[in-house]
Write an enzyme that holds these catalytic residues in place. Structure first.
Site, PDB file in Angstrom:
ATOM      1  N   GLU A  62      -0.369  -0.569  53.641  1.00  0.00           N
ATOM      2  CA  GLU A  62       0.220  -1.645  52.853  1.00  0.00           C
ATOM      3  C   GLU A  62       1.443  -1.163  52.081  1.00  0.00           C
ATOM      4  OE1 GLU A  62      -0.790  -5.375  49.960  1.00  0.00           O
ATOM      5  OE2 GLU A  62      -2.444  -4.196  50.766  1.00  0.00           O
ATOM      6  N   SER A  63       1.409   0.060  51.609  1.00  0.00           N
ATOM      7  CA  SER A  63       2.559   0.610  50.891  1.00  0.00           C
ATOM      8  C   SER A  63       3.790   0.666  51.793  1.00  0.00           C
ATOM      9  CB  SER A  63       2.241   2.017  50.374  1.00  0.00           C
ATOM     10  OG  SER A  63       1.171   1.978  49.456  1.00  0.00           O
TER      11      SER A  63
END
Length: 141
Positions: A62-63
């Protein structure tokens, strides 16, 4: 014109004092439609059986996917929010490094869809993730 060094610098600056810094995620490559980062696999990201924690893998995915969407927006007027992530964990990892490469699948005005492949040092697939980001008008803080 795409400026790889600028993108990597922004990602590094935005990671300060965040989960990305805690997990030691380092952005290492960028190009038209992709962003790549790496994360060490050690006891900080292990689950109790001594393997890479699926949650740490998803945090990495997700980062990278969210940071990749930032490459396509107007920073003055827009911001990114992850709204859905799915992950298939395919191989265990005990130590070393994992790499996350986010590739754009769909770049709309309000939705970005990313495929994020998590691989090991030998380019073996560890996890395959899909992230949907919503692009929103920037709010005053």
């Amino acid at each position: 014109m795409f400026d790889k060094e600028k993108v990597l610098h922004i990602c590094k600056e935005w990671s300060k004092n965040t989960l990305m810094e805690t997990l030691e995620i380092e952005y290492i490559d960028a190009g038209e439609g992709f962003l790549k980062a790496k994360m060490p696999v050690n006891s900080r990201v292990h689950q109790p059986m001594g393997l890479l924690h699926g949650g740490a893998t998803v945090a990495l995915a997700e980062s990278v996917g969210s940071a990749a969407s930032v490459m396509f927006i107007n920073h003055e007027k827009q911001e990114v929010r992850g709204i859905e992530i799915a992950a298939n964990h395919l191989r265990a990892k005990r130590e070393g490094v994992v790499y996350a490469t986010a590739q754009i699948i769909h770049q709309g005005r309000s939705i970005h869809l990313w495929e994020i492949k998590i691989t090991d040092e030998n380019d073996k697939l560890i996890s395959l993730c899909k992230l949907t980001n919503m692009i929103l008008p920037k709010k005053e803080r």
